[in-house]
Design an enzyme around this catalytic site. Structure first.
Site, PDB file in Angstrom:
ATOM      1  CD  GLU A 288      -1.770   2.305   1.745  1.00  0.00           C
ATOM      2  OE1 GLU A 288      -1.629   3.279   0.968  1.00  0.00           O
ATOM      3  OE2 GLU A 288      -1.652   2.396   2.964  1.00  0.00           O
ATOM      4  CB  CYS A 322      -1.597   6.741   2.475  1.00  0.00           C
ATOM      5  SG  CYS A 322      -2.425   5.534   3.518  1.00  0.00           S
TER       6      CYS A 322
END
Length: 538
Positions: A288, A322
């Site tokens: 990720e 993020c």
């Protein structure tokens, strides 16, 4: 064997007068008053290298929380050897026994270790009480409990067995070790990446972010206290390049579980490709990575809801998520009113030491992040292609403080609209209201990422249009909500494109990456003649 059905850990509010407010403050004071020494944990033993680094408070960067020993090539090799040795026994444990270790870890975190873990995250990552509660406490607990539940469902999923046969699937752990590389910004991610692989029978070498060794070490100690056998998870902070050079070229590398920058993950993938013939098995790569998360505002949207989503989604934890709201697309007819609302709210945001519960924001993580973000702010101040609407005051004299920034980009491809900044910088592009549909296409091609996104509209047709046009632009899509705050068991998290492999942390999808299936067929009465009935004469 049935495991307890999980529910999401309730979030404490820390309102004035509540017991949890005082116990957390006590933990903050206790940890602030002491300095600890953090060793590596390899094969269940404390390892001290003598190469010392410091763990600090970002909001009071002269305050040293701990000193920690840096691992190098020697320790990385030792960690692999310890992991492979531990795997021999751990992989043969019954699932319920492995599950019991991590369920106990979750219970420890929910009770006797709760304030200590939260305080460590607040001090080492400059998170507010609320941000630490939803991360280091609730989400970390949720990962452990839901992962056990998902694992049980995987093992229970077995093939059909026609009469006379018994078909089974053996979900084996990977053959080798898993390399877990974890980020600074979420304690829950740091604990989940090594533990989910271990739950499925794997042994792990865990390299955490150097800036958050202090808070991550607390999680490593919880796993030990919960009864995790020595060597199953080896805690090896240190120089990323040195450790990776050893682990990424080791023949026993079986998987990488990564959260961090797109550039680093691509480099690791490239390294694996270069060494592919040397591995015993093809390594699983789960990552990720970055995000440049959009919010598209329709003319029918509620301005108050949009403003709140931008402030919370863009500035909580200093924008170091993020999933943070980063690029906002607003119709020209709404911009004046939304701008005034945002200016008022952003100017009112209190920022400072997170031990003062009145603050909404703390400091960015370290000097390097401070310099990088400051560069974007300074460029926006001087650029003819952008307007700094509000904020941007910077001060690193005591802590790495950057006041929240709102930039109006005059071009949709301006740097702050396209590049991941990972700080409290939100950019707005004002589009002509008549260009609603072309703007959706613009959003899709502006950024290489595909992590999170949101639409604000009360017009259902507009919502459906965004849902279709931006189907591949976000792995987590929100309707009339900020693009942050995914909850384990509710919104599995992850994105594609330059945002990662989209293996969805907090779901069965992720767990399936840490097993290698073996199909087994047993025939109870095997045939004793090779001839088939069709071969008989008429």
């Amino acid at each position: 064997m049935k495991v307890p059905r999980p529910v999401n850990q309730p979030v404490r509010l820390f309102a004035p007068g509540t017991p949890e407010r005082q116990t957390l403050r006590d933990a903050l004071a206790r940890q602030s008053s002491q300095q600890t020494e953090i060793p590596l944990l390899i094969g269940g033993k404390e390892v001290r290298t003598g190469k010392i680094a410091k763990a600090i408070m970002p909001h009071r960067h002269k305050h040293v929380l701990a000193t920690w020993h840096e691992g190098g090539a020697k320790e990385a090799t030792q960690a692999v050897e310890a992991a492979l040795k531990a795997r021999e026994e751990w992989s043969s444990w019954k699932f319920e026994d492995r599950a019991g270790v991590f369920l106990r870890a979750a219970e420890l975190m929910a009770t006797v270790r709760r304030d200590d873990i939260s305080a460590a995250t607040m001090l080492n990552q400059s998170k507010t009480a609320h941000q630490s509660e939803i991360d280091a406490v609730c989400e970390a607990i949720d990962f452990l409990r839901f992962n056990v539940y998902f694992a049980e469902r995987i093992y229970r999923d077995q093939p059909l067995s026609p009469a006379g046969t018994w078909n089974q699937v053996d979900y084996r752990p990977l053959e080798g070790f898993v390399f877990a590389v974890t980020p600074f910004n979420f304690t829950s991610i740091a604990s989940n990446l090594p533990s989910v692989a271990a739950l499925m029978g794997n042994a792990v070498v865990w390299k955490c972010a150097s800036s958050t060794v202090y808070s991550n070490y607390q999680m490593a100690k919880v796993f030990d206290e919960a009864g995790l056998p020595p060597g199953v998870i080896n805690f090896v902070p240190g120089d990323a390049r040195t450790i990776s050079d050893v682990l990424l070229t080791h023949p026993a590398l079986a998987g990488i579980h990564f959260t961090g920058s797109t550039e680093v993950f691509q480099g690791m993938w490239r390294k694996v490709g270069e060494n592919i013939a040397a591995y015993r098995t093809y390594p699983r790569l789960v990552g990720e990575t970055g995000g440049k998360n959009f919010v598209i505002v329709h003319v029918s949207a509620d301005i108050g809801a949009v403003a709140t989503a931008i402030v919370r989604g863009g500035y909580e934890f200093q924008g170091q998520k993020c999933s943070a709201a980063s690029r906002i697309y607003v119709p020209d007819s709404m911009w004046p009113q939304l701008r005034d609302r945002l200016v008022d709210e952003i100017q009112s945001i209190p920022i400072g030491d997170i031990s003062d519960f009145r603050n909404f924001m703390g400091a960015v993580i370290d000097a390097r992040a401070f310099q990088k973000i400051s560069g974007y702010v300074q460029e926006a101040k001087n650029s003819s292609d952008a307007e700094l609407v509000v904020g941007g005051q910077i001060d690193d004299s005591e802590g790495y403080f950057i006041r929240p920034v709102l930039v109006r980009a005059k071009r949709p491809d301006y740097r702050t609209m396209t590049e991941e900044i990972f700080g409290p910088v939100v950019s707005v592009y004002v589009y002509p209201e008549r260009d609603w549909t072309p703007t959706l296409a613009l959003i899709d091609r502006t950024s290489p990422y595909g992590l999170t996104g949101a639409v604000f509209a009360n017009d259902r047709k507009a919502i459906d249009e965004v849902r279709a046009a931006l189907r591949f632009a976000a792995g987590n899509f929100y309707i009339n909500d900020k693009p942050t705050g995914a909850v384990v068991g509710q919104q599995p998290f992850g994105g594609a494109r330059a945002s990662g492999t989209n293996d969805k942390a907090g779901s069965m999808t992720n767990l399936l990456r840490w097993v290698s299936a073996r199909a087994i067929k047993e025939t109870f009465v095997p045939p004793a003649d090779y001839r088939y009935p069709f071969m008989n004469p008429d």
